[in-house]
Design a protein around this motif. Structure first.
Motif, PDB file in Angstrom:
ATOM      1  N   SER A  34      49.979  40.448  34.209  1.00 52.81           N
ATOM      2  CA  SER A  34      48.569  40.690  33.895  1.00 52.81           C
ATOM      3  C   SER A  34      48.197  40.324  32.467  1.00 52.81           C
ATOM      4  CB  SER A  34      48.221  42.154  34.159  1.00 52.81           C
ATOM      5  OG  SER A  34      48.993  43.016  33.346  1.00 52.81           O
ATOM      6  N   GLU A  35      48.965  40.809  31.472  1.00 55.43           N
ATOM      7  CA  GLU A  35      48.593  40.529  30.091  1.00 55.43           C
ATOM      8  C   GLU A  35      48.964  39.113  29.711  1.00 55.43           C
ATOM      9  OE1 GLU A  35      50.118  43.423  27.429  1.00 55.43           O
ATOM     10  OE2 GLU A  35      49.028  45.096  28.339  1.00 55.43           O
ATOM     11  N   SER A  36      50.178  38.665  30.098  1.00 58.69           N
ATOM     12  CA  SER A  36      50.619  37.323  29.725  1.00 58.69           C
ATOM     13  C   SER A  36      49.826  36.255  30.450  1.00 58.69           C
ATOM     14  CB  SER A  36      52.112  37.168  30.030  1.00 58.69           C
ATOM     15  OG  SER A  36      52.869  38.069  29.260  1.00 58.69           O
ATOM     16  N   ALA A  37      49.234  36.605  31.615  1.00 56.52           N
ATOM     17  CA  ALA A  37      48.439  35.624  32.349  1.00 56.52           C
ATOM     18  C   ALA A  37      47.235  35.176  31.534  1.00 56.52           C
ATOM     19  CB  ALA A  37      47.977  36.223  33.680  1.00 56.52           C
ATOM     20  N   CYS A 138      39.620  37.100  30.898  1.00 55.30           N
ATOM     21  CA  CYS A 138      40.817  37.358  31.697  1.00 55.30           C
ATOM     22  C   CYS A 138      41.240  38.814  31.587  1.00 55.30           C
ATOM     23  CB  CYS A 138      41.946  36.435  31.232  1.00 55.30           C
ATOM     24  SG  CYS A 138      43.453  36.573  32.215  1.00 55.30           S
ATOM     25  N   LEU A 139      41.206  39.374  30.371  1.00 56.48           N
ATOM     26  CA  LEU A 139      41.592  40.777  30.178  1.00 56.48           C
ATOM     27  C   LEU A 139      40.658  41.703  30.939  1.00 56.48           C
ATOM     28  CD1 LEU A 139      42.471  40.775  26.360  1.00 56.48           C
ATOM     29  CD2 LEU A 139      44.062  40.876  28.288  1.00 56.48           C
ATOM     30  N   VAL A 140      39.368  41.372  30.959  1.00 52.70           N
ATOM     31  CA  VAL A 140      38.417  42.166  31.736  1.00 52.70           C
ATOM     32  C   VAL A 140      38.707  41.998  33.228  1.00 52.70           C
ATOM     33  CG1 VAL A 140      35.986  42.453  32.351  1.00 52.70           C
ATOM     34  CG2 VAL A 140      36.627  42.077  29.961  1.00 52.70           C
ATOM     35  N   GLY A 141      39.011  40.769  33.637  1.00 50.81           N
ATOM     36  CA  GLY A 141      39.243  40.479  35.050  1.00 50.81           C
ATOM     37  C   GLY A 141      40.465  41.183  35.622  1.00 50.81           C
ATOM     38  N   VAL A 142      41.516  41.331  34.826  1.00 48.16           N
ATOM     39  CA  VAL A 142      42.719  42.007  35.317  1.00 48.16           C
ATOM     40  C   VAL A 142      42.617  43.519  35.177  1.00 48.16           C
ATOM     41  CG1 VAL A 142      44.182  40.024  34.814  1.00 48.16           C
ATOM     42  CG2 VAL A 142      43.924  41.819  33.087  1.00 48.16           C
ATOM     43  N   ARG A 143      41.459  44.023  34.733  1.00 43.70           N
ATOM     44  CA  ARG A 143      41.194  45.458  34.597  1.00 43.70           C
ATOM     45  C   ARG A 143      42.254  46.128  33.720  1.00 43.70           C
ATOM     46  NH1 ARG A 143      37.475  47.360  38.025  1.00 43.70           N
ATOM     47  NH2 ARG A 143      38.364  49.474  37.975  1.00 43.70           N
ATOM     48  N   LEU A 144      42.453  45.518  32.560  1.00 44.00           N
ATOM     49  CA  LEU A 144      43.463  45.992  31.619  1.00 44.00           C
ATOM     50  C   LEU A 144      43.235  47.450  31.228  1.00 44.00           C
ATOM     51  CD1 LEU A 144      45.805  45.326  29.517  1.00 44.00           C
ATOM     52  CD2 LEU A 144      43.944  44.802  27.924  1.00 44.00           C
ATOM     53  N   CYS A 145      42.004  47.786  30.885  1.00 45.53           N
ATOM     54  CA  CYS A 145      41.717  49.132  30.369  1.00 45.53           C
ATOM     55  C   CYS A 145      41.589  50.172  31.476  1.00 45.53           C
ATOM     56  CB  CYS A 145      40.444  49.097  29.528  1.00 45.53           C
ATOM     57  SG  CYS A 145      40.536  47.955  28.117  1.00 45.53           S
ATOM     58  N   GLN A 146      41.224  49.745  32.672  1.00 48.15           N
ATOM     59  CA  GLN A 146      41.069  50.697  33.771  1.00 48.15           C
ATOM     60  C   GLN A 146      42.424  51.220  34.261  1.00 48.15           C
ATOM     61  OE1 GLN A 146      38.960  48.036  33.371  1.00 48.15           O
ATOM     62  NE2 GLN A 146      37.376  49.537  32.815  1.00 48.15           N
ATOM     63  N   SER A 147      43.513  50.562  33.839  1.00 52.25           N
ATOM     64  CA  SER A 147      44.843  51.010  34.253  1.00 52.25           C
ATOM     65  C   SER A 147      45.340  52.189  33.414  1.00 52.25           C
ATOM     66  CB  SER A 147      45.846  49.859  34.142  1.00 52.25           C
ATOM     67  OG  SER A 147      45.964  49.421  32.796  1.00 52.25           O
ATOM     68  N   ASN A 204      30.750  51.352  24.636  1.00 56.38           N
ATOM     69  CA  ASN A 204      31.225  52.083  25.802  1.00 56.38           C
ATOM     70  C   ASN A 204      30.972  51.332  27.102  1.00 56.38           C
ATOM     71  OD1 ASN A 204      32.380  54.519  24.689  1.00 56.38           O
ATOM     72  ND2 ASN A 204      30.302  55.133  24.103  1.00 56.38           N
ATOM     73  N   VAL A 205      30.313  50.197  27.020  1.00 57.09           N
ATOM     74  CA  VAL A 205      30.168  49.330  28.196  1.00 57.09           C
ATOM     75  C   VAL A 205      31.559  48.836  28.581  1.00 57.09           C
ATOM     76  CG1 VAL A 205      29.140  47.229  29.123  1.00 57.09           C
ATOM     77  CG2 VAL A 205      27.851  48.654  27.503  1.00 57.09           C
ATOM     78  N   GLN A 206      31.951  49.068  29.823  1.00 51.81           N
ATOM     79  CA  GLN A 206      33.341  48.849  30.223  1.00 51.81           C
ATOM     80  C   GLN A 206      33.775  47.389  30.188  1.00 51.81           C
ATOM     81  OE1 GLN A 206      35.543  51.662  30.960  1.00 51.81           O
ATOM     82  NE2 GLN A 206      33.773  52.337  29.741  1.00 51.81           N
ATOM     83  N   THR A 207      32.844  46.466  30.185  1.00 54.03           N
ATOM     84  CA  THR A 207      33.209  45.051  30.086  1.00 54.03           C
ATOM     85  C   THR A 207      33.211  44.561  28.636  1.00 54.03           C
ATOM     86  OG1 THR A 207      30.888  44.428  30.455  1.00 54.03           O
ATOM     87  CG2 THR A 207      32.356  44.483  32.387  1.00 54.03           C
ATOM     88  N   GLN A 208      32.887  45.458  27.699  1.00 56.73           N
ATOM     89  CA  GLN A 208      32.861  45.077  26.282  1.00 56.73           C
ATOM     90  C   GLN A 208      33.891  45.855  25.479  1.00 56.73           C
ATOM     91  OE1 GLN A 208      28.868  45.276  24.705  1.00 56.73           O
ATOM     92  NE2 GLN A 208      27.965  44.259  26.480  1.00 56.73           N
ATOM     93  N   LEU A 209      33.813  47.209  25.515  1.00 60.57           N
ATOM     94  CA  LEU A 209      34.763  48.063  24.814  1.00 60.57           C
ATOM     95  C   LEU A 209      35.042  47.507  23.413  1.00 60.57           C
ATOM     96  CD1 LEU A 209      37.159  48.952  27.781  1.00 60.57           C
ATOM     97  CD2 LEU A 209      35.222  50.272  26.892  1.00 60.57           C
TER      98      LEU A 209
END
Length: 269
Positions: A34-37, A138-147, A204-209
Motif C-alpha cells: 500500500s505505501e510503497s505502491a 495514491c495515499l488517499v486511494g489506498v485509505r492510508l489513514c482510515q487503517s 479535518n477533511v478526510q481527503t486532505q488531512l
C-alpha cells in the motif's frame, strides 16, 4: 579446464537467473504494497536490475551451454555495462540519501520529519507538483489513514504508526491540537501552539488531512531514503557477484578460444 569454466559459468548464470526473478518479484511486491505502491523510486530500479540480470543470465546460458561465441561476447559486454551501471547508481544512491536523518520532536514515539533533513535532489524529484499530486492521490486511494484504529487519545499514542501515517494522518505534535479521534483534531481557542505552516495546512477533511504538510512530505522522503539505502546494500552485493561472474566468463571465453571450444556460428544440420 574449458569444461570446468563452462560448468562454473552455467552454475553462476542459473544463480543469476534466480536473482533476476527475485528482483522482479520484489519490484512487484513494492507495486502492490500500500505505501510503497505510491512511490515509483524504488520499484523502477529494481525492475530494471531484474530485467538486466535476466538478459545477462539467458545470454550467458546460451553462450556456455550452446557454446556460441556471439552470445558469449554479448554476455560479457552486458556484464561490463551492468558493472559500470551498478557502480554509478550505488554512488549516486549514497550521495542523495546522505543528508541528515528525520528528527523526532516528541517523546511519545511519533516522529515529525522536516524537508531540510533530506538532499536537494530528493526534495526536487519527489516533491515537485506532478509527483506529489500523484503520491498524495495514491495515499488517499489506498485509505492510508482510515487503517488507523479509532479510540481514546492514550490508545492512539500507544499504536505503532508508520512514519507516513504519523506525518500525513495527524497534525504535528508541536501544533498542540486537541485529539478527537485518529483523524479529527480541533484547534485550541488560542490557536496553534506554533505559527508553523503545517499547523495551518491541517484539515479535518478526510481527503486532505495533512497530505500537503511538510511533515507528510518529509515522512515520504524518509521512507524513500530507507528503501534506497537498502537498495544500495543490494547493489554492492550484486556488484561483487557480477564482477566474479564477469571474471569467470572472461576466463571461460579465453580458455575455449585457445581450445577451439566456441563456434563462431551455429553449425548446420
Amino acid at each position: 579446464m574449458a569444461k570446468i569454466s563452462n560448468g562454473i559459468i552455467t552454475g553462476l548464470n542459473v544463480v543469476t537467473l534466480l536473482l533476476a526473478l527475485s528482483a522482479i518479484g520484489f519490484s512487484l511486491y513494492f507495486h502492490v504494497n500500500s505505501e510503497s505502491a505510491c512511490q515509483r523510486i524504488l520499484k523502477m530500479p529494481l525492475l530494471l536490475l531484474g530485467i538486466a540480470l535476466l538478459v545477462v543470465s539467458v545470454s550467458g546460458l546460451l553462450g556456455s551451454c550452446c557454446r556460441i561465441s556471439v552470445f558469449m561476447w554479448f554476455y560479457l559486454l552486458v556484464l561490463f555495462l551492468l558493472i559500470v551501471g551498478l557502480i554509478v547508481f550505488t554512488i549516486f544512491t549514497i550521495i542523495v540519501t546522505n543528508k541528515g536523518v528525520g528528527r523526532v520532536l516528541s517523546n511519545r514515539g511519533v516522529g515529525d520529519h522536516k524537508l531540510g533533513d533530506y538532499s536537494r535532489w530528493m526534495q526536487k524529484y519527489v516533491i515537485n507538483a506532478e509527483n506529489w499530486d500523484e503520491i498524495k492521490s495514491c495515499l488517499v486511494g489506498v485509505r492510508l489513514c482510515q487503517s488507523i484504529e479509532a479510540g481514546k487519545e492514550e490508545e492512539f499514542y500507544r499504536q505503532h504508526l508508520t512514519p507516513i501515517q504519523s506525518g500525513c494522518c495527524k497534525p504535528p505534535n508541536y501544533c498542540g491540537f486537541q485529539f478527537q479521534n485518529a483523524t479529527f483534531w480541533t484547534v485550541p481557542k488560542a490557536g496553534p501552539a506554533q505559527p508553523d505552516p503545517d499547523c495551518k495546512a491541517w484539515s479535518n477533511v478526510q481527503t486532505q488531512l495533512c497530505f500537503d504538510c511538510e511533515s507528510c512530505k518529509g515522512a515520504v522522503l524518509e521512507n524513500i531514503k530507507r528503501e534506497w539505502r537498502l537498495l544500495a546494500i543490494i547493489n554492492v552485493c550484486m556488484l561483487v557477484f557480477v564482477t566474479m561472474v564477469y571474471s569467470v566468463g572472461c576466463c571461460a571465453l579465453r580458455n575455449n578460444k585457445s581450445n577451439g571450444g566456441y563456434w563462431k556460428h551455429r553449425p548446420g544440420p
